[in-house]
Design a protein around this motif. Structure first.
Motif, PDB file in Angstrom:
ATOM      1  N   LEU A  22       0.834  -1.086   0.037  1.00 36.53           N
ATOM      2  CA  LEU A  22       0.043  -0.120   0.096  1.00 36.53           C
ATOM      3  C   LEU A  22       1.012   1.253   0.034  1.00 36.53           C
ATOM      4  O   LEU A  22       0.408   2.116  -0.484  1.00 36.53           O
ATOM      5  CB  LEU A  22      -0.808  -0.083   1.179  1.00 36.53           C
ATOM      6  N   SER A  23       2.154   1.082   0.348  1.00 34.71           N
ATOM      7  CA  SER A  23       2.867   2.210   0.417  1.00 34.71           C
ATOM      8  C   SER A  23       3.267   2.753  -0.921  1.00 34.71           C
ATOM      9  O   SER A  23       3.843   3.864  -1.089  1.00 34.71           O
ATOM     10  CB  SER A  23       4.266   1.858   1.105  1.00 34.71           C
ATOM     11  N   LYS A  24       3.146   2.024  -1.779  1.00 30.97           N
ATOM     12  CA  LYS A  24       3.284   2.402  -3.528  1.00 30.97           C
ATOM     13  C   LYS A  24       2.128   2.717  -4.070  1.00 30.97           C
ATOM     14  O   LYS A  24       2.174   2.915  -5.333  1.00 30.97           O
ATOM     15  CB  LYS A  24       3.916   1.105  -4.091  1.00 30.97           C
ATOM     16  N   LYS A  25       0.807   2.749  -3.234  1.00 30.78           N
ATOM     17  CA  LYS A  25      -0.289   2.969  -3.900  1.00 30.78           C
ATOM     18  C   LYS A  25      -0.896   4.428  -3.754  1.00 30.78           C
ATOM     19  O   LYS A  25      -0.474   5.012  -2.823  1.00 30.78           O
ATOM     20  CB  LYS A  25      -1.368   1.873  -3.628  1.00 30.78           C
ATOM     21  N   ASN A  26      -1.797   4.680  -4.558  1.00 28.93           N
ATOM     22  CA  ASN A  26      -2.425   6.025  -4.153  1.00 28.93           C
ATOM     23  C   ASN A  26      -3.586   5.643  -3.396  1.00 28.93           C
ATOM     24  O   ASN A  26      -4.581   4.922  -3.661  1.00 28.93           O
ATOM     25  CB  ASN A  26      -3.138   6.154  -5.796  1.00 28.93           C
ATOM     26  N   VAL A  27      -3.196   6.085  -1.999  1.00 27.83           N
ATOM     27  CA  VAL A  27      -3.848   5.648  -0.941  1.00 27.83           C
ATOM     28  C   VAL A  27      -4.694   7.034  -0.122  1.00 27.83           C
ATOM     29  O   VAL A  27      -3.888   8.021   0.006  1.00 27.83           O
ATOM     30  CB  VAL A  27      -3.172   5.056   0.049  1.00 27.83           C
ATOM     31  N   VAL A  28      -5.797   6.844   0.069  1.00 27.02           N
ATOM     32  CA  VAL A  28      -6.506   8.115   0.737  1.00 27.02           C
ATOM     33  C   VAL A  28      -7.095   7.352   2.238  1.00 27.02           C
ATOM     34  O   VAL A  28      -7.615   6.315   2.310  1.00 27.02           O
ATOM     35  CB  VAL A  28      -7.610   8.484  -0.137  1.00 27.02           C
ATOM     36  N   LYS A  29      -6.727   8.103   3.099  1.00 26.95           N
ATOM     37  CA  LYS A  29      -7.508   7.778   4.593  1.00 26.95           C
ATOM     38  C   LYS A  29      -8.645   8.477   4.877  1.00 26.95           C
ATOM     39  O   LYS A  29      -8.478   9.596   4.855  1.00 26.95           O
ATOM     40  CB  LYS A  29      -6.142   7.762   5.430  1.00 26.95           C
ATOM     41  N   LYS A  30      -9.532   7.604   5.582  1.00 28.02           N
ATOM     42  CA  LYS A  30     -10.774   8.214   5.951  1.00 28.02           C
ATOM     43  C   LYS A  30     -10.982   7.699   7.086  1.00 28.02           C
ATOM     44  O   LYS A  30     -10.772   6.344   7.661  1.00 28.02           O
ATOM     45  CB  LYS A  30     -11.855   7.714   4.977  1.00 28.02           C
ATOM     46  N   LYS A  31     -11.607   8.397   8.209  1.00 21.81           N
ATOM     47  CA  LYS A  31     -11.960   8.136   9.754  1.00 21.81           C
ATOM     48  C   LYS A  31     -13.129   7.179   9.421  1.00 21.81           C
ATOM     49  O   LYS A  31     -14.247   7.628   8.799  1.00 21.81           O
ATOM     50  CB  LYS A  31     -12.361   9.129  10.504  1.00 21.81           C
ATOM     51  N   MET A  32     -13.407   6.355  10.320  1.00 21.06           N
ATOM     52  CA  MET A  32     -14.389   5.250  10.229  1.00 21.06           C
ATOM     53  C   MET A  32     -15.165   5.493  11.559  1.00 21.06           C
ATOM     54  O   MET A  32     -14.579   5.657  12.659  1.00 21.06           O
ATOM     55  CB  MET A  32     -13.930   3.637  10.214  1.00 21.06           C
ATOM     56  N   PHE A  33     -16.503   5.859  11.261  1.00 18.12           N
ATOM     57  CA  PHE A  33     -17.428   6.042  12.105  1.00 18.12           C
ATOM     58  C   PHE A  33     -18.210   4.804  12.433  1.00 18.12           C
ATOM     59  O   PHE A  33     -19.022   4.350  11.434  1.00 18.12           O
ATOM     60  CB  PHE A  33     -18.475   7.270  11.872  1.00 18.12           C
ATOM     61  N   GLU A  34     -18.253   4.279  13.607  1.00 18.93           N
ATOM     62  CA  GLU A  34     -18.718   2.994  13.995  1.00 18.93           C
ATOM     63  C   GLU A  34     -19.997   2.553  13.663  1.00 18.93           C
ATOM     64  O   GLU A  34     -20.553   1.581  13.358  1.00 18.93           O
ATOM     65  CB  GLU A  34     -17.865   2.375  15.141  1.00 18.93           C
ATOM     66  N   SER A  35     -20.780   3.644  14.224  1.00 25.06           N
ATOM     67  CA  SER A  35     -22.223   3.092  14.326  1.00 25.06           C
ATOM     68  C   SER A  35     -23.150   4.544  14.558  1.00 25.06           C
ATOM     69  O   SER A  35     -22.618   5.531  14.852  1.00 25.06           O
ATOM     70  CB  SER A  35     -22.771   2.232  15.336  1.00 25.06           C
ATOM     71  N   ASP A  36     -24.303   4.422  14.279  1.00 32.09           N
ATOM     72  CA  ASP A  36     -25.333   5.518  14.428  1.00 32.09           C
ATOM     73  C   ASP A  36     -25.410   5.826  15.950  1.00 32.09           C
ATOM     74  O   ASP A  36     -25.737   6.881  16.415  1.00 32.09           O
ATOM     75  CB  ASP A  36     -26.614   5.327  13.874  1.00 32.09           C
ATOM     76  N   ALA A  37     -25.279   4.812  16.770  1.00 28.75           N
ATOM     77  CA  ALA A  37     -25.566   4.681  17.930  1.00 28.75           C
ATOM     78  C   ALA A  37     -24.268   5.289  18.976  1.00 28.75           C
ATOM     79  O   ALA A  37     -24.629   6.163  19.915  1.00 28.75           O
ATOM     80  CB  ALA A  37     -25.583   3.137  18.689  1.00 28.75           C
ATOM     81  N   ASN A  38     -23.179   5.381  18.422  1.00 29.51           N
ATOM     82  CA  ASN A  38     -21.891   5.922  19.234  1.00 29.51           C
ATOM     83  C   ASN A  38     -21.437   7.202  18.361  1.00 29.51           C
ATOM     84  O   ASN A  38     -20.530   7.885  18.872  1.00 29.51           O
ATOM     85  CB  ASN A  38     -20.910   4.968  19.639  1.00 29.51           C
ATOM     86  N   ASN A  39     -22.004   7.435  17.127  1.00 31.00           N
ATOM     87  CA  ASN A  39     -21.588   8.649  16.350  1.00 31.00           C
ATOM     88  C   ASN A  39     -22.663   9.082  15.490  1.00 31.00           C
ATOM     89  O   ASN A  39     -22.722   8.944  14.174  1.00 31.00           O
ATOM     90  CB  ASN A  39     -20.228   8.257  15.702  1.00 31.00           C
ATOM     91  N   ALA A  40     -23.795   9.642  16.079  1.00 35.21           N
ATOM     92  CA  ALA A  40     -24.923  10.148  15.338  1.00 35.21           C
ATOM     93  C   ALA A  40     -24.637  11.153  14.055  1.00 35.21           C
ATOM     94  O   ALA A  40     -25.357  11.356  13.493  1.00 35.21           O
ATOM     95  CB  ALA A  40     -25.997  10.559  16.352  1.00 35.21           C
ATOM     96  N   LYS A  41     -23.631  12.048  14.802  1.00 30.03           N
ATOM     97  CA  LYS A  41     -23.410  13.139  13.849  1.00 30.03           C
ATOM     98  C   LYS A  41     -22.624  12.891  12.538  1.00 30.03           C
ATOM     99  O   LYS A  41     -22.819  13.355  11.582  1.00 30.03           O
ATOM    100  CB  LYS A  41     -22.497  14.328  14.589  1.00 30.03           C
ATOM    101  N   ASN A  42     -21.923  11.555  12.453  1.00 32.85           N
ATOM    102  CA  ASN A  42     -21.254  11.386  11.215  1.00 32.85           C
ATOM    103  C   ASN A  42     -21.367  10.114  10.704  1.00 32.85           C
ATOM    104  O   ASN A  42     -21.129   9.614   9.627  1.00 32.85           O
ATOM    105  CB  ASN A  42     -19.681  11.519  11.854  1.00 32.85           C
ATOM    106  N   PHE A  43     -21.968   9.058  11.396  1.00 32.98           N
ATOM    107  CA  PHE A  43     -22.156   7.657  10.814  1.00 32.98           C
ATOM    108  C   PHE A  43     -22.846   7.685   9.294  1.00 32.98           C
ATOM    109  O   PHE A  43     -22.528   7.011   8.362  1.00 32.98           O
ATOM    110  CB  PHE A  43     -22.928   6.807  11.613  1.00 32.98           C
TER     111      PHE A  43
END
Length: 410
Positions: A22-43
């Motif tokens: 993956l160090s040689k690839k075009n990679v984008v990192k994104k934060k994972m929001f686990e559920s609507d129960a613990n992250n209602a603002k973003n899930f």
């Protein structure tokens, strides 16, 4: 080809990138929001194909290529005795059930230290290898365990471990990867090689066709073989937790027990009646989550499951919160507990429903919440329920308490 990495902890994403192709690839990192129960603002902003993997619980990392997930990783540093090795099992199952290979990093042993006792190694429950193999047998998708680096093999006396203060576990020396496993350890090197193999296969054959080839690749099939060898070498058998907390009964006993809920207008449906025998998972504890959701998922694959859905089971899978007393003469049973009640379950469901916004009038929904409202219109409370409620209701055909019961009709 564009890669995207969904992460819970960014340093772990960086660790995987740095040590693989993956160090040689075009990679984008994104934060994972686990559920609507613990992250209602973003899930609600999570893509639908990622939500499908998160429907039970969230792994630590998901890697996708051109919006197709190609593997997930779950990491644990827990001591491995009893139920603990299965605590994250539902996360692994959710990934594989969506045809996404899963890697599980878990210690072969970790040191536990209690007051007035010498430190000792708490070893992995080898039954986890059998459970993962059973998942692979059904889905033909890799679900592979790699040991979190530790001093266990070199320092059998726990007190001599150079990393005693870290439970005997070895972490990476690069401070940018704080909390990550030692990348120079052979177990991690093998896992990195397996990840690279998956990347190579899906780039050559495509994600869909590539998945079918993975378990035929030597580096992955060798690991599968190693896991079965570990199961045997470490004395794995069916007389281990959580299977020791199960009991098989004729389904007739279950139906007789539930008959008190029947009346002239209602009879128990066909699903429970369709299987001659039932596995009951007995939990004599206060109603709660971990480690029981993962253990329930593992029991399904170890004892019940014959196909890819809960309908394809040899036996009913029932969860019992309390002491179970079988009455062979009356062909039924009784449940007694001072620790759990049906109201504990219902209260948890009601608390989760507090996150549901479907009862709002449109004029009272802020623009920022409209996508979340629309997600809930589609999925209902699927993602807003807390994890253990989601897992229990997904895997169990029935859940029994001394003062109430829930069950499926179909």
């Amino acid at each position: 080809m564009n890669y995207r990495i969904w992460y819970s902890t960014e340093s772990f994403a960086d660790y995987i990138i740095a040590n693989t192709e993956l160090s040689k690839k075009n990679v984008v990192k994104k934060k994972m929001f686990e559920s609507d129960a613990n992250n209602a603002k973003n899930f609600h902003s999570m893509p639908d194909h990622i939500k499908k993997i998160l429907y039970l619980d969230a792994p630590d990392l998901i890697v996708e290529i051109d919006t197709e997930p190609i593997f997930s990783i779950e990491v644990s540093t827990e001591a491995g005795t009893g139920h603990n090795a299965f605590q994250r099992f539902a996360r692994l199952a959710a990934s594989v059930e969506n045809n996404v290979p899963a890697f599980y990093i878990y210690p072969e042993a970790a040191i536990i230290t209690r007051q007035n006792t010498q430190p000792k190694w708490d070893k992995i429950n080898p039954l986890v290898f059998k459970a993962l193999d059973d998942v692979m047998t059904i889905y033909k998708i890799p679900a592979l365990l790699y040991y979190f680096p530790s001093d266990y093999q070199d320092h059998s006396v726990a007190g001599t471990s150079p990393h005693l203060r870290h439970k005997g576990l070895r972490y990476d020396s690069n401070r940018n990867f704080a909390g990550c496993p030692d990348s120079t350890d052979n177990e991690m090197i093998l896992m990195f090689a397996a990840i690279n193999e998956i990347i190579s296969v899906v780039e050559k054959s495509g994600v869909i066709n590539g998945r079918e080839k993975l378990l035929g690749k030597r580096i992955l099939s060798d690991r599968k073989t190693f896991m079965l060898q570990e199961y045997a070498t470490k004395g794995g058998n069916s007389n281990m937790s959580p299977l020791t907390a199960t009991e098989k009964i004729p389904t007739e006993f279950l139906l007789n027990y539930l008959s008190k809920y029947e009346n002239a207008n209602y009879k128990i449906g066909e699903l429970l009646r369709s299987r001659e025998e039932t596995i009951i998972y007995k939990v004599d504890a206060a109603f709660r989550g971990d480690p029981y959701p993962g253990a329930l998922a593992a029991i399904d694959y170890l004892l019940c499951r014959e196909g890819k859905s809960f309908e394809e089971r040899k036996y009913n899978l029932v969860m019992c919160w309390g002491n179970l007393t079988i009455d062979d003469n009356a062909k039924t049973f009784a449940i007694d507990s001072q620790k759990s009640t049906i109201h504990d379950f219902v209260s948890a469901v009601k608390a989760s429903e507090g996150k549901n916004i479907l009862t709002k009038d449109y004029d009272n929904i802020p623009s920022s919440e409209i996508p979340r409202y629309y997600m809930q219109v589609r999925y209902g409370s699927m993602f807003s329920k807390v994890k253990h409620i989601r897992v229990f209701s997904y895997f169990a055909d029935a859940i029994l308490f001394p003062d109430g019961a829930l069950w499926r009709d179909a």
